[in-house]
Design an enzyme around this catalytic site. Sequence first.
Site, PDB file in Angstrom:
ATOM      1  N   ASN A   9       0.853  -1.152   0.074  1.00 30.34           N
ATOM      2  CA  ASN A   9      -0.018   0.059   0.192  1.00 30.34           C
ATOM      3  C   ASN A   9       0.999   1.206  -0.157  1.00 30.34           C
ATOM      4  OD1 ASN A   9      -1.938   2.170   0.636  1.00 30.34           O
ATOM      5  ND2 ASN A   9      -2.279   1.291   2.662  1.00 30.34           N
ATOM      6  N   LYS A  11       0.009   4.198  -0.318  1.00 31.19           N
ATOM      7  CA  LYS A  11      -0.441   5.461   0.163  1.00 31.19           C
ATOM      8  C   LYS A  11      -0.361   6.678  -0.735  1.00 31.19           C
ATOM      9  CE  LYS A  11      -0.152   3.464   4.582  1.00 31.19           C
ATOM     10  NZ  LYS A  11       0.012   3.434   6.171  1.00 31.19           N
ATOM     11  N   HIS A  95      -9.616   1.393   4.487  1.00 31.12           N
ATOM     12  CA  HIS A  95      -8.265   1.444   5.391  1.00 31.12           C
ATOM     13  C   HIS A  95      -8.396   2.598   6.530  1.00 31.12           C
ATOM     14  CE1 HIS A  95      -4.234   2.773   6.286  1.00 31.12           C
ATOM     15  NE2 HIS A  95      -3.757   1.547   5.935  1.00 31.12           N
ATOM     16  N   GLU A  97      -7.000   5.104   7.523  1.00 30.67           N
ATOM     17  CA  GLU A  97      -6.733   6.291   7.375  1.00 30.67           C
ATOM     18  C   GLU A  97      -7.965   6.935   6.311  1.00 30.67           C
ATOM     19  OE1 GLU A  97      -2.955   5.598   5.601  1.00 30.67           O
ATOM     20  OE2 GLU A  97      -2.207   5.148   7.382  1.00 30.67           O
ATOM     21  N   GLU A 165      -5.434  -4.694  10.746  1.00 34.49           N
ATOM     22  CA  GLU A 165      -4.481  -3.664  11.124  1.00 34.49           C
ATOM     23  C   GLU A 165      -4.579  -2.789  12.118  1.00 34.49           C
ATOM     24  OE1 GLU A 165      -2.310  -2.609   7.181  1.00 34.49           O
ATOM     25  OE2 GLU A 165      -4.174  -1.453   6.957  1.00 34.49           O
ATOM     26  N   GLY A 171       2.533   2.452  10.738  1.00 36.15           N
ATOM     27  CA  GLY A 171       3.607   3.147  10.591  1.00 36.15           C
ATOM     28  C   GLY A 171       4.227   3.738  11.901  1.00 36.15           C
ATOM     29  N   SER A 211       3.483  -2.040  10.276  1.00 38.17           N
ATOM     30  CA  SER A 211       4.846  -2.226  10.617  1.00 38.17           C
ATOM     31  C   SER A 211       5.390  -3.451  10.096  1.00 38.17           C
ATOM     32  CB  SER A 211       5.025  -1.808  12.045  1.00 38.17           C
ATOM     33  OG  SER A 211       4.735  -0.424  12.051  1.00 38.17           O
TER      34      SER A 211
HETATM   35  P1  PGA Z   1       2.916   0.371   7.390  1.00 35.17           P
HETATM   36  O1  PGA Z   1       1.246   0.578   6.902  1.00 35.17           O
HETATM   37  O2  PGA Z   1       3.389  -1.081   6.849  1.00 35.17           O
HETATM   38  O3  PGA Z   1       3.514   1.580   7.066  1.00 35.17           O
HETATM   39  O4  PGA Z   1       2.600   0.341   9.003  1.00 35.17           O
HETATM   40  C1  PGA Z   1       0.590  -0.461   6.566  1.00 35.17           C
HETATM   41  C2  PGA Z   1      -0.688  -0.066   6.185  1.00 35.17           C
HETATM   42  O5  PGA Z   1      -1.112   1.192   6.846  1.00 35.17           O
HETATM   43  O6  PGA Z   1      -1.596  -0.566   5.437  1.00 35.17           O
END
Ligand code: PGA
Length: 252
Positions: A9, A11, A95, A97, A165, A171, A211
């Site tokens: 992803n 983003k 997601h 976000e 998640e 992140g 992460s």
């Molecule tokens: P990350 O993001 O691997 O940077 O923690 C995962 C995600 O939001 O899908």
Amino acid sequence: MARGLIAGNWKMNGLIQSLDEITQVAQTVGLATSPVDILICPPATLISAAASAAGDSQLSIGAQTCHAAEKGAHTGDLSSQMIKEAGATYVIVGHSERRADHGETDSMVAAQADAAIAAGLKPIICIGESREQREAGETETIILGQLRASTPQSASGANFAVAYEPIWAIGTGLVPEMSDIQTAHAALRACLKEMKGADAGGETPLLYGGSMKPGNAADILALDDVNGGLIGGASLKANDFLAIYSAAGKAL
Ligand code: PGA
């Protein structure tokens, strides 16, 4: 048994020059079939070029969201047909976000997933608890509730995937205890079987996200009921992403 899936992803990251990473992944995974599927979801501006760069390789290209409607007065949005036409075969929906930044609710996510399936795309439905919910001991209630309410009737078996998640792990470099990931995935698998029947409920890829990196991927992917990963930061560099894919090839 669910197939493996390693999904990146990106983003809101990536300009034309980032296609070099996609070309490198496509060349490395090549044409040979594997038990683990591999996917990159770049920003929508790059879907078409990314699909060309992926060519006939095993690398699939996806989008990061879609609107639930087929077309109409929704300035700035993209329908599932549009992203499919651009070359996507998957779409991430719900997601955390998107839920936080755009107020997407479980029922909106279910409608997006339904539209994606109708267009012939595989939605990856994202769910996960906040830090406060975890600390209050509500993780299982929250994620099972999200799973039930974000999964449309049309989603079944391998026509969709689910990504667990934990919001506080995205992140941040923080990852739950392996036993906590295992417990969450076992509960999600049981819930999928209850919702869709034992056979279909066993075929849906259940991804962990938050992460995931080359250094922890092997341990996470070895857990029961973890069929892959949704990877943000570590999917931006081909070498890191390929290291996770290679760990999946050994673990899954
Ligand atoms: P990350 O993001 O691997 O940077 O923690 C995962 C995600 O939001 O899908």
